[in-house]
Each structure stands twice: as structure tokens, then as C-alpha cells.
Design a protein around this motif. Structure first.
Motif, PDB file in Angstrom:
ATOM      1  N   GLN A  39      -0.460 -13.601 -39.165  1.00 29.22           N
ATOM      2  CA  GLN A  39      -1.025 -13.750 -37.824  1.00 29.22           C
ATOM      3  C   GLN A  39      -2.465 -14.238 -37.931  1.00 29.22           C
ATOM      4  OE1 GLN A  39       0.650 -13.152 -34.822  1.00 29.22           O
ATOM      5  NE2 GLN A  39       2.395 -13.052 -36.221  1.00 29.22           N
ATOM      6  N   LYS A  40      -2.913 -14.969 -36.921  1.00 23.53           N
ATOM      7  CA  LYS A  40      -4.266 -15.494 -36.895  1.00 23.53           C
ATOM      8  C   LYS A  40      -5.037 -14.838 -35.758  1.00 23.53           C
ATOM      9  CE  LYS A  40      -5.171 -19.853 -38.079  1.00 23.53           C
ATOM     10  NZ  LYS A  40      -5.291 -21.322 -37.995  1.00 23.53           N
ATOM     11  N   SER A  41      -6.298 -14.484 -36.026  1.00 25.39           N
ATOM     12  CA  SER A  41      -7.162 -13.862 -35.033  1.00 25.39           C
ATOM     13  C   SER A  41      -8.548 -14.472 -35.120  1.00 25.39           C
ATOM     14  CB  SER A  41      -7.295 -12.353 -35.285  1.00 25.39           C
ATOM     15  OG  SER A  41      -6.048 -11.737 -35.308  1.00 25.39           O
ATOM     16  N   LEU A  42      -9.274 -14.470 -34.001  1.00 26.86           N
ATOM     17  CA  LEU A  42     -10.678 -14.859 -34.000  1.00 26.86           C
ATOM     18  C   LEU A  42     -11.502 -13.589 -34.079  1.00 26.86           C
ATOM     19  CD1 LEU A  42     -11.124 -17.646 -31.301  1.00 26.86           C
ATOM     20  CD2 LEU A  42     -11.336 -17.858 -33.755  1.00 26.86           C
ATOM     21  N   ILE A  43     -12.466 -13.556 -35.010  1.00 23.83           N
ATOM     22  CA  ILE A  43     -13.276 -12.352 -35.184  1.00 23.83           C
ATOM     23  C   ILE A  43     -14.764 -12.697 -35.208  1.00 23.83           C
ATOM     24  CG2 ILE A  43     -11.473 -11.141 -36.476  1.00 23.83           C
ATOM     25  CD1 ILE A  43     -13.207 -11.664 -39.024  1.00 23.83           C
ATOM     26  N   ASP A  44     -15.571 -11.683 -34.943  1.00 24.98           N
ATOM     27  CA  ASP A  44     -17.008 -11.693 -35.181  1.00 24.98           C
ATOM     28  C   ASP A  44     -17.274 -10.584 -36.177  1.00 24.98           C
ATOM     29  OD1 ASP A  44     -17.499 -13.685 -33.338  1.00 24.98           O
ATOM     30  OD2 ASP A  44     -18.295 -12.333 -31.793  1.00 24.98           O
ATOM     31  N   ALA A  45     -18.274 -10.753 -37.038  1.00 21.33           N
ATOM     32  CA  ALA A  45     -18.633  -9.704 -37.992  1.00 21.33           C
ATOM     33  C   ALA A  45     -20.142  -9.674 -38.168  1.00 21.33           C
ATOM     34  CB  ALA A  45     -17.956  -9.941 -39.333  1.00 21.33           C
ATOM     35  N   LYS A  46     -20.691  -8.466 -38.148  1.00 14.16           N
ATOM     36  CA  LYS A  46     -22.119  -8.264 -38.374  1.00 14.16           C
ATOM     37  C   LYS A  46     -22.318  -6.837 -38.849  1.00 14.16           C
ATOM     38  CE  LYS A  46     -26.619  -8.850 -36.328  1.00 14.16           C
ATOM     39  NZ  LYS A  46     -27.399  -9.280 -35.176  1.00 14.16           N
ATOM     40  N   ASP A  47     -23.128  -6.645 -39.886  1.00 11.28           N
ATOM     41  CA  ASP A  47     -23.417  -5.316 -40.450  1.00 11.28           C
ATOM     42  C   ASP A  47     -22.140  -4.567 -40.818  1.00 11.28           C
ATOM     43  OD1 ASP A  47     -26.179  -5.708 -40.103  1.00 11.28           O
ATOM     44  OD2 ASP A  47     -26.086  -4.973 -38.039  1.00 11.28           O
ATOM     45  N   LEU A  48     -21.192  -5.254 -41.440  1.00  7.54           N
ATOM     46  CA  LEU A  48     -19.905  -4.719 -41.889  1.00  7.54           C
ATOM     47  C   LEU A  48     -19.009  -4.246 -40.746  1.00  7.54           C
ATOM     48  CD1 LEU A  48     -20.939  -2.710 -45.080  1.00  7.54           C
ATOM     49  CD2 LEU A  48     -19.991  -5.014 -44.961  1.00  7.54           C
ATOM     50  N   GLN A  49     -19.350  -4.582 -39.508  1.00  9.23           N
ATOM     51  CA  GLN A  49     -18.527  -4.241 -38.346  1.00  9.23           C
ATOM     52  C   GLN A  49     -17.785  -5.495 -37.887  1.00  9.23           C
ATOM     53  OE1 GLN A  49     -18.155  -1.110 -37.030  1.00  9.23           O
ATOM     54  NE2 GLN A  49     -19.366  -0.505 -38.788  1.00  9.23           N
ATOM     55  N   VAL A  50     -16.458  -5.426 -37.852  1.00 13.47           N
ATOM     56  CA  VAL A  50     -15.634  -6.559 -37.447  1.00 13.47           C
ATOM     57  C   VAL A  50     -15.112  -6.314 -36.037  1.00 13.47           C
ATOM     58  CG1 VAL A  50     -13.551  -7.879 -37.948  1.00 13.47           C
ATOM     59  CG2 VAL A  50     -14.962  -7.032 -39.824  1.00 13.47           C
ATOM     60  N   THR A  51     -15.301  -7.296 -35.160  1.00 11.01           N
ATOM     61  CA  THR A  51     -14.842  -7.221 -33.777  1.00 11.01           C
ATOM     62  C   THR A  51     -13.836  -8.335 -33.535  1.00 11.01           C
ATOM     63  OG1 THR A  51     -17.033  -6.454 -33.142  1.00 11.01           O
ATOM     64  CG2 THR A  51     -15.583  -7.196 -31.370  1.00 11.01           C
ATOM     65  N   VAL A  52     -12.679  -7.980 -32.988  1.00 11.87           N
ATOM     66  CA  VAL A  52     -11.652  -8.974 -32.684  1.00 11.87           C
ATOM     67  C   VAL A  52     -11.976  -9.581 -31.325  1.00 11.87           C
ATOM     68  CG1 VAL A  52      -9.210  -9.396 -32.310  1.00 11.87           C
ATOM     69  CG2 VAL A  52      -9.928  -7.705 -33.986  1.00 11.87           C
ATOM     70  N   ILE A  53     -12.109 -10.902 -31.302  1.00 10.77           N
ATOM     71  CA  ILE A  53     -12.357 -11.606 -30.052  1.00 10.77           C
ATOM     72  C   ILE A  53     -11.030 -11.890 -29.363  1.00 10.77           C
ATOM     73  CG2 ILE A  53     -13.280 -13.709 -29.006  1.00 10.77           C
ATOM     74  CD1 ILE A  53     -15.109 -13.901 -31.464  1.00 10.77           C
ATOM     75  N   LYS A  54     -10.087 -12.430 -30.140  1.00  8.81           N
ATOM     76  CA  LYS A  54      -8.811 -12.826 -29.552  1.00  8.81           C
ATOM     77  C   LYS A  54      -7.759 -12.929 -30.636  1.00  8.81           C
ATOM     78  CE  LYS A  54      -6.881 -16.532 -26.765  1.00  8.81           C
ATOM     79  NZ  LYS A  54      -7.126 -17.830 -26.138  1.00  8.81           N
ATOM     80  N   ARG A  55      -6.572 -12.414 -30.345  1.00  5.73           N
ATOM     81  CA  ARG A  55      -5.420 -12.638 -31.231  1.00  5.73           C
ATOM     82  C   ARG A  55      -4.778 -13.934 -30.824  1.00  5.73           C
ATOM     83  NH1 ARG A  55      -0.990  -8.328 -31.444  1.00  5.73           N
ATOM     84  NH2 ARG A  55       0.113 -10.068 -32.299  1.00  5.73           N
ATOM     85  N   LEU A  56      -4.606 -14.828 -31.775  1.00  4.63           N
ATOM     86  CA  LEU A  56      -4.010 -16.120 -31.476  1.00  4.63           C
ATOM     87  C   LEU A  56      -2.502 -16.036 -31.639  1.00  4.63           C
ATOM     88  CD1 LEU A  56      -6.603 -18.293 -33.374  1.00  4.63           C
ATOM     89  CD2 LEU A  56      -6.541 -17.788 -30.951  1.00  4.63           C
ATOM     90  N   GLU A  57      -1.799 -16.761 -30.831  1.00  6.56           N
ATOM     91  CA  GLU A  57      -0.330 -16.756 -30.877  1.00  6.56           C
ATOM     92  C   GLU A  57       0.189 -17.802 -31.862  1.00  6.56           C
ATOM     93  OE1 GLU A  57       1.453 -14.494 -29.261  1.00  6.56           O
ATOM     94  OE2 GLU A  57      -0.440 -13.673 -28.513  1.00  6.56           O
ATOM     95  N   VAL A  58      -0.548 -17.977 -32.962  1.00  3.25           N
ATOM     96  CA  VAL A  58      -0.222 -18.993 -33.961  1.00  3.25           C
ATOM     97  C   VAL A  58       0.066 -18.312 -35.281  1.00  3.25           C
ATOM     98  CG1 VAL A  58      -1.119 -21.003 -35.192  1.00  3.25           C
ATOM     99  CG2 VAL A  58      -1.775 -20.615 -32.819  1.00  3.25           C
ATOM    100  N   LYS A  59       1.112 -18.744 -35.957  1.00  2.00           N
ATOM    101  CA  LYS A  59       1.399 -18.262 -37.308  1.00  2.00           C
ATOM    102  C   LYS A  59       0.571 -19.073 -38.295  1.00  2.00           C
ATOM    103  CE  LYS A  59       4.988 -15.410 -36.760  1.00  2.00           C
ATOM    104  NZ  LYS A  59       5.135 -14.110 -37.302  1.00  2.00           N
ATOM    105  N   CYS A  60       0.077 -18.423 -39.328  1.00  6.34           N
ATOM    106  CA  CYS A  60      -0.693 -19.106 -40.365  1.00  6.34           C
ATOM    107  C   CYS A  60       0.240 -19.971 -41.200  1.00  6.34           C
ATOM    108  CB  CYS A  60      -1.373 -18.101 -41.271  1.00  6.34           C
ATOM    109  SG  CYS A  60      -2.532 -17.052 -40.403  1.00  6.34           S
ATOM    110  N   LYS A  61      -0.306 -21.045 -41.732  1.00  7.51           N
ATOM    111  CA  LYS A  61       0.463 -21.897 -42.628  1.00  7.51           C
ATOM    112  C   LYS A  61       0.630 -21.204 -43.969  1.00  7.51           C
ATOM    113  CE  LYS A  61      -1.156 -26.190 -40.648  1.00  7.51           C
ATOM    114  NZ  LYS A  61      -1.878 -27.439 -40.879  1.00  7.51           N
ATOM    115  N   SER A  62       1.724 -21.460 -44.643  1.00  4.08           N
ATOM    116  CA  SER A  62       1.945 -20.850 -45.964  1.00  4.08           C
ATOM    117  C   SER A  62       1.109 -21.581 -47.000  1.00  4.08           C
ATOM    118  CB  SER A  62       3.415 -20.903 -46.344  1.00  4.08           C
ATOM    119  OG  SER A  62       3.847 -22.241 -46.411  1.00  4.08           O
ATOM    120  N   ASP A  63       0.649 -20.833 -48.009  1.00  2.00           N
ATOM    121  CA  ASP A  63      -0.190 -21.417 -49.073  1.00  2.00           C
ATOM    122  C   ASP A  63       0.650 -22.092 -50.110  1.00  2.00           C
ATOM    123  OD1 ASP A  63      -2.396 -20.504 -47.775  1.00  2.00           O
ATOM    124  OD2 ASP A  63      -2.551 -18.666 -48.939  1.00  2.00           O
TER     125      ASP A  63
END
Length: 63
Positions: A39-63
Motif C-alpha cells: 500500500q502507498k501512503s503520503l506521510i510527513d515526518a519530523k522529530d521521529l514523529q510520522v503523520t499520515v496525510i493520506k492513504r492512497l488507493e494505489v498498489k506499489c509496483k513490485s521490485d
């Protein structure tokens, strides 16, 4: 001087992603992709605190 580091955890499944952040790391609108649940999500991170902005309805590509 040693900086503290933490793994970024997936906001969907809670597993470790492939990324680590330090206390001085700042991320804005970062597209986080989980290798386990693919799953893909948009995040912000500062001072080791991670905040989820939005969960995207997109599957990640395989490596």
C-alpha cells in the motif's frame, strides 16, 4: 554526537518499511510504499514523529 534512528512503520499493516529516519530528518508529502502489504501512503515526518496525510488507493509496483 550520535543521532537516534528509527524505522518508519507502515501505517496500514504496521510492519517495517525499507526506510529509517533520524531525529534531524524532515519529510513533507513523502510517498511511502510498504514492501509487505504494497500500500502507498503520503506521510510527513519530523522529530521521529510520522503523520499520515493520506492513504492512497494505489498498489506499489513490485521490485
Amino acid at each position: 554526537m550520535s543521532k537516534s534512528e528509527n524505522w518508519i512503520l507502515c501505517p496500514v499493516c504496521g510492519n517495517k518499511t525499507r526506510l529509517q529516519i533520524r531525529t534531524d530528518t524532515e519529510l513533507k508529502n513523502f510517498p511511502l510504499c510498504c514492501p509487505k502489504c504494497r500500500q502507498k501512503s503520503l506521510i510527513d515526518a519530523k522529530d521521529l514523529q510520522v503523520t499520515v496525510i493520506k492513504r492512497l488507493e494505489v498498489k506499489c509496483k513490485s521490485d
